[in-house]
Design an enzyme around this catalytic site. Sequence first.
Site, short mmCIF file in Angstrom:
data_model
loop_
_atom_site.label_atom_id
_atom_site.label_comp_id
_atom_site.label_asym_id
_atom_site.label_seq_id
_atom_site.Cartn_x
_atom_site.Cartn_y
_atom_site.Cartn_z
N PRO A 116 0.82 -1.22 0.00
CA PRO A 116 0.00 0.00 0.00
C PRO A 116 0.85 1.27 0.00
O PRO A 116 1.64 1.49 0.91
CB PRO A 116 -0.80 -0.10 1.30
CG PRO A 116 -0.59 -1.49 1.81
CD PRO A 116 0.70 -1.98 1.22
N GLU A 117 0.72 2.05 -1.05
CA GLU A 117 1.34 3.37 -1.11
C GLU A 117 0.19 4.38 -1.18
O GLU A 117 -0.95 4.02 -0.91
CB GLU A 117 2.27 3.45 -2.33
CG GLU A 117 3.38 2.40 -2.29
CD GLU A 117 4.31 2.44 -3.50
OE1 GLU A 117 4.45 3.51 -4.11
OE2 GLU A 117 4.89 1.39 -3.82
N ARG A 158 2.67 -10.26 7.32
CA ARG A 158 4.00 -10.13 7.90
C ARG A 158 4.06 -9.32 9.19
O ARG A 158 5.15 -9.08 9.71
CB ARG A 158 4.96 -9.57 6.84
CG ARG A 158 5.22 -10.63 5.78
CD ARG A 158 6.02 -10.09 4.65
NE ARG A 158 7.34 -9.71 5.07
CZ ARG A 158 8.20 -9.07 4.28
NH1 ARG A 158 7.84 -8.77 3.06
NH2 ARG A 158 9.38 -8.77 4.70
N ARG A 169 20.05 16.90 -2.07
CA ARG A 169 20.24 15.47 -1.80
C ARG A 169 21.18 14.85 -2.82
O ARG A 169 21.04 15.04 -4.02
CB ARG A 169 18.88 14.75 -1.83
CG ARG A 169 17.85 15.37 -0.89
CD ARG A 169 18.16 15.09 0.55
NE ARG A 169 18.14 13.68 0.81
CZ ARG A 169 17.08 13.03 1.31
NH1 ARG A 169 15.98 13.67 1.60
NH2 ARG A 169 17.14 11.74 1.52
#
Length: 278
Positions: free
Chosen positions: A2-3, A115, A154
Site C-alpha cells: 500500500p502506497e 508479515r 540530496r
Amino acid sequence: MPELPEVETIKNDLRPVLEGARFTGVSISWPRMVLQPSVDELCRRLPGHVIREIARRGKYLIFRLDCGESLVLHLRMTGSLLLRSRNDAHSEPVPYVTAVFGLDNGIELVFSDRRKFGTMSLLQDESELAAKLGPEPLSRSFTVEDLRSSLSRRKAPVKAVLCDQKFLAGIGNMYADEALFLAGIHPLRLASSLSQEEVVRLHKAIRRVLKTGIRNAGASISDYRRPGGQRGTQQLSFNVAHRGGQTCKVCATPIERLPVRNRGSYFCPRCQSAATCS
DNA sequence: CCCGGAACCTGAAGGC
DNA sequence: TGCCTTCAGGTTCCGG
C-alpha cells in the site's frame, strides 16, 4: 504494497461505511502492532468514541474521533483493512488477523497482516505525524520549485530520495519506479544532478502516476485488497513496476531490475538513460 | 544534516 | 517430493 493510491482508495471505501459509527470494542491479537499508548490503554480508551472523519496523510490512515484524538494506522507492506458484517455466518474467515474493531452499526473492521509489520497509534493530536512527513504530492501547494529545491540538497540516488517519506509523503517502491519511467530518468541518477527540465518532467510524472493509481483503485501486486475484498487494477497499467523480463510498452526493450538501497527497481534501460549516474 | 545498512516479519518462490 | 535459502519492501534505528 500500500502506497498513497492504495491508502487513498481504502480511505474512500471506508468513509461511507464508518464515518459516524461508534467503536464498541477492540481486540488486538498481535500486541506489538500497537505503538502507543499501551495495548490495555488503547483498548480501554477507544470504545465509545465516534469516528468523525477518515483521512489520509502520506501512507497513514487517520480516524479522527469525536474526543479530538486520532487513531492512526499504517499498513506497511502486507496489511489490509477489511469490512465484515458481524452477523454474517457465511463469510470466509480472514487470515493473518492482527486486530479487530467492532462498531455500533454491526460492522467489523478487520486488520489482516501476513508479515505483521503494520502499526496503530492513538494520538492526542497529529503533530507527531506531521513532523516526520514531507509534503503531500497531490496538494496544490506542492510545486515544481519545492521539488527542485529539495532535490538539489540530496546526493543520494533519485529513486531512494523519492521513497523518503520526509522528502515527499506517500510514494513507495512501485510509484517511484513508475514516475521515473514517465519522466525518462534512470533510478540511480543522483538527486542533485537533475536538470530543471528533468525536475519539471518528474513533478508532472509523480502527480500523474499517483492520480492514475487512485483512479484504478490501487495496485494488487501482492496482498493489497480493497476493504470489500476487491483487487485494484493499477498493476495492469504499470509500465515498469514488477515487470522484470517483460518488454517496455514504449520501445520493446526488456525491462531490467537493479537494487537501489536494497529495493528492487524496475526501469527501461533505453527510455531511462544511465548518463551521469554517480 | 545526509547517507547507507540492519532489523523487524513470514509466505512464496527457486535451487538442488 | 522436500528441505533450505533467498526475496519481498515501509519504517525506524544506528553508525559513519
